[in-house]
Design a protein around this motif. Sequence first.
Motif, PDB file in Angstrom:
ATOM      1  N   ALA A  14     -28.620  14.194  14.140  1.00  0.00           N
ATOM      2  CA  ALA A  14     -28.658  15.478  14.851  1.00  0.00           C
ATOM      3  C   ALA A  14     -29.153  15.386  16.288  1.00  0.00           C
ATOM      4  CB  ALA A  14     -29.530  16.465  14.084  1.00  0.00           C
ATOM      5  N   HIS A  15     -29.867  14.341  16.623  1.00  0.00           N
ATOM      6  CA  HIS A  15     -30.423  14.202  17.972  1.00  0.00           C
ATOM      7  C   HIS A  15     -29.451  13.539  18.947  1.00  0.00           C
ATOM      8  CE1 HIS A  15     -31.009  10.490  15.873  1.00  0.00           C
ATOM      9  NE2 HIS A  15     -31.386   9.877  16.973  1.00  0.00           N
ATOM     10  N   LEU A  16     -28.292  13.122  18.451  1.00  0.00           N
ATOM     11  CA  LEU A  16     -27.311  12.419  19.284  1.00  0.00           C
ATOM     12  C   LEU A  16     -25.939  13.066  19.164  1.00  0.00           C
ATOM     13  CD1 LEU A  16     -28.108   8.740  18.186  1.00  0.00           C
ATOM     14  CD2 LEU A  16     -28.695   9.785  20.385  1.00  0.00           C
ATOM     15  N   PRO A  17     -25.133  12.978  20.209  1.00  0.00           N
ATOM     16  CA  PRO A  17     -23.725  13.351  20.028  1.00  0.00           C
ATOM     17  C   PRO A  17     -23.113  12.431  18.958  1.00  0.00           C
ATOM     18  CG  PRO A  17     -24.261  13.112  22.355  1.00  0.00           C
ATOM     19  CD  PRO A  17     -25.442  12.594  21.583  1.00  0.00           C
ATOM     20  N   THR A  18     -22.298  12.969  18.099  1.00  0.00           N
ATOM     21  CA  THR A  18     -21.784  12.207  16.956  1.00  0.00           C
ATOM     22  C   THR A  18     -21.046  10.944  17.388  1.00  0.00           C
ATOM     23  OG1 THR A  18     -21.618  14.250  15.710  1.00  0.00           O
ATOM     24  CG2 THR A  18     -20.412  12.364  14.844  1.00  0.00           C
ATOM     25  N   ASN A  70      -3.639  21.892  20.943  1.00  0.00           N
ATOM     26  CA  ASN A  70      -5.023  21.473  20.778  1.00  0.00           C
ATOM     27  C   ASN A  70      -5.705  22.149  19.590  1.00  0.00           C
ATOM     28  OD1 ASN A  70      -5.630  24.059  21.611  1.00  0.00           O
ATOM     29  ND2 ASN A  70      -6.637  23.450  23.514  1.00  0.00           N
ATOM     30  N   GLY A  71      -5.001  22.995  18.865  1.00  0.00           N
ATOM     31  CA  GLY A  71      -5.551  23.650  17.683  1.00  0.00           C
ATOM     32  C   GLY A  71      -6.060  25.043  17.922  1.00  0.00           C
ATOM     33  N   SER A  72      -6.167  25.451  19.172  1.00  0.00           N
ATOM     34  CA  SER A  72      -6.623  26.809  19.495  1.00  0.00           C
ATOM     35  C   SER A  72      -5.468  27.803  19.444  1.00  0.00           C
ATOM     36  CB  SER A  72      -7.233  26.849  20.902  1.00  0.00           C
ATOM     37  OG  SER A  72      -8.356  26.014  20.979  1.00  0.00           O
ATOM     38  N   LEU A  73      -5.820  29.069  19.346  1.00  0.00           N
ATOM     39  CA  LEU A  73      -4.793  30.102  19.388  1.00  0.00           C
ATOM     40  C   LEU A  73      -4.600  30.572  20.809  1.00  0.00           C
ATOM     41  CD1 LEU A  73      -5.689  32.251  16.249  1.00  0.00           C
ATOM     42  CD2 LEU A  73      -3.798  30.651  16.513  1.00  0.00           C
ATOM     43  N   LYS A  74      -3.361  31.041  21.111  1.00  0.00           N
ATOM     44  CA  LYS A  74      -3.063  31.555  22.442  1.00  0.00           C
ATOM     45  C   LYS A  74      -3.960  32.719  22.762  1.00  0.00           C
ATOM     46  CE  LYS A  74       1.809  30.476  22.243  1.00  0.00           C
ATOM     47  NZ  LYS A  74       3.125  31.019  22.291  1.00  0.00           N
ATOM     48  N   GLU A  93     -15.873   9.127   9.826  1.00  0.00           N
ATOM     49  CA  GLU A  93     -14.690   8.781  10.617  1.00  0.00           C
ATOM     50  C   GLU A  93     -15.014   8.777  12.115  1.00  0.00           C
ATOM     51  OE1 GLU A  93     -10.976   7.397  10.830  1.00  0.00           O
ATOM     52  OE2 GLU A  93     -11.811   8.063   8.936  1.00  0.00           O
ATOM     53  N   THR A  94     -14.528   7.780  12.813  1.00  0.00           N
ATOM     54  CA  THR A  94     -14.713   7.720  14.263  1.00  0.00           C
ATOM     55  C   THR A  94     -13.657   8.580  14.947  1.00  0.00           C
ATOM     56  OG1 THR A  94     -13.371   5.733  14.388  1.00  0.00           O
ATOM     57  CG2 THR A  94     -15.745   5.417  14.256  1.00  0.00           C
ATOM     58  N   PRO A  95     -13.975   9.044  16.159  1.00  0.00           N
ATOM     59  CA  PRO A  95     -12.995   9.881  16.860  1.00  0.00           C
ATOM     60  C   PRO A  95     -11.826   9.053  17.373  1.00  0.00           C
ATOM     61  CG  PRO A  95     -14.887   9.483  18.262  1.00  0.00           C
ATOM     62  CD  PRO A  95     -15.195   8.871  16.926  1.00  0.00           C
ATOM     63  N   ASP A  96     -10.778   9.746  17.759  1.00  0.00           N
ATOM     64  CA  ASP A  96      -9.651   9.078  18.405  1.00  0.00           C
ATOM     65  C   ASP A  96     -10.103   8.580  19.775  1.00  0.00           C
ATOM     66  OD1 ASP A  96      -8.081   9.703  16.223  1.00  0.00           O
ATOM     67  OD2 ASP A  96      -7.210  11.490  17.152  1.00  0.00           O
ATOM     68  N   ALA A  97      -9.261   7.819  20.432  1.00  0.00           N
ATOM     69  CA  ALA A  97      -9.610   7.210  21.724  1.00  0.00           C
ATOM     70  C   ALA A  97     -10.048   8.235  22.765  1.00  0.00           C
ATOM     71  CB  ALA A  97      -8.430   6.398  22.256  1.00  0.00           C
ATOM     72  N   ASP A  98      -9.559   9.463  22.666  1.00  0.00           N
ATOM     73  CA  ASP A  98      -9.933  10.497  23.643  1.00  0.00           C
ATOM     74  C   ASP A  98     -11.224  11.225  23.261  1.00  0.00           C
ATOM     75  OD1 ASP A  98      -9.081  12.027  21.507  1.00  0.00           O
ATOM     76  OD2 ASP A  98      -7.512  13.080  22.628  1.00  0.00           O
ATOM     77  N   GLY A  99     -11.890  10.763  22.192  1.00  0.00           N
ATOM     78  CA  GLY A  99     -13.152  11.352  21.782  1.00  0.00           C
ATOM     79  C   GLY A  99     -13.030  12.544  20.859  1.00  0.00           C
ATOM     80  N   LEU A 100     -11.824  12.913  20.481  1.00  0.00           N
ATOM     81  CA  LEU A 100     -11.606  14.039  19.578  1.00  0.00           C
ATOM     82  C   LEU A 100     -11.293  13.531  18.180  1.00  0.00           C
ATOM     83  CD1 LEU A 100      -9.380  16.328  21.832  1.00  0.00           C
ATOM     84  CD2 LEU A 100     -11.847  16.496  21.437  1.00  0.00           C
ATOM     85  N   TRP A 101     -11.682  14.312  17.194  1.00  0.00           N
ATOM     86  CA  TRP A 101     -11.379  13.981  15.811  1.00  0.00           C
ATOM     87  C   TRP A 101     -10.110  14.704  15.394  1.00  0.00           C
ATOM     88  CZ3 TRP A 101     -16.391  13.668  17.406  1.00  0.00           C
ATOM     89  CH2 TRP A 101     -17.138  12.603  16.921  1.00  0.00           C
ATOM     90  N   ARG A 102      -9.193  13.961  14.866  1.00  0.00           N
ATOM     91  CA  ARG A 102      -7.982  14.546  14.297  1.00  0.00           C
ATOM     92  C   ARG A 102      -7.825  13.947  12.909  1.00  0.00           C
ATOM     93  NH1 ARG A 102      -7.019  13.303  19.482  1.00  0.00           N
ATOM     94  NH2 ARG A 102      -6.437  14.997  20.874  1.00  0.00           N
ATOM     95  N   PHE A 103      -7.318  14.718  12.021  1.00  0.00           N
ATOM     96  CA  PHE A 103      -7.200  14.266  10.653  1.00  0.00           C
ATOM     97  C   PHE A 103      -5.754  14.428  10.210  1.00  0.00           C
ATOM     98  CE2 PHE A 103     -11.492  15.649  11.485  1.00  0.00           C
ATOM     99  CZ  PHE A 103     -12.219  14.545  11.064  1.00  0.00           C
TER     100      PHE A 103
END
Length: 190
Positions: A136-140, A186-190, A157-167
């Motif tokens: 909790a004291h560190l960025p994952t 990116n997973g967000s809604l318009k 699971e480690t993030p993708d190369a861009d630092g984001l997690w995708r499953f």
Amino acid sequence: MEESSVERAPDVRTLTLEAFADTVIPGEKRWPGDRAIAGVSTGGGSVQAGALAVLEMPEGGMAPALDDVVAALNIHAEHHRDRVGLPTDEEVPPFTALPWADRTAVLNELTAVGHPEKELWTGLALFCYMAFDTGAHLPTAEALAEGHPGLTLMRFETPDADGLWRFPDYSYRRPLSKLHPDTLENGSLK
């Protein structure tokens, strides 16, 4: 002026909190003479996972009380030591001086149903679990890159190369619902 190559001995607070954290989730000794970590387990435990950093985070609200918590824990350890007839060890704080089985006995007593201080000690233990289970004291991503013992043990699971997690593989091996038609890439809604 050059700094001495001899490390400064940990203080009472650090030794006591590390011994507490190691009792909650044990790890291996960091060096042969490590008194805070009992060494009853292999790999890193909650101390190596950053329990002290989590306990001292201002967001958790425990930091201002830690000196009092340490004093209380050492009083409980002295009572246990005297009750079971263990010798006094002046080299380290009383809780740190206890063998691991006796540390565990003290924590079992303090967290037992009906103990008047149960909430305090259970809360303190939860911070140790939080350090191990989440870093909790560190960025994952940083915790994973540093080989955080809890996250590594859980095979987080480690993030993708861009630092984001995708499953790409769904945990149930199937999508649970259809994507909303306004979902962006990116997973967000318009």
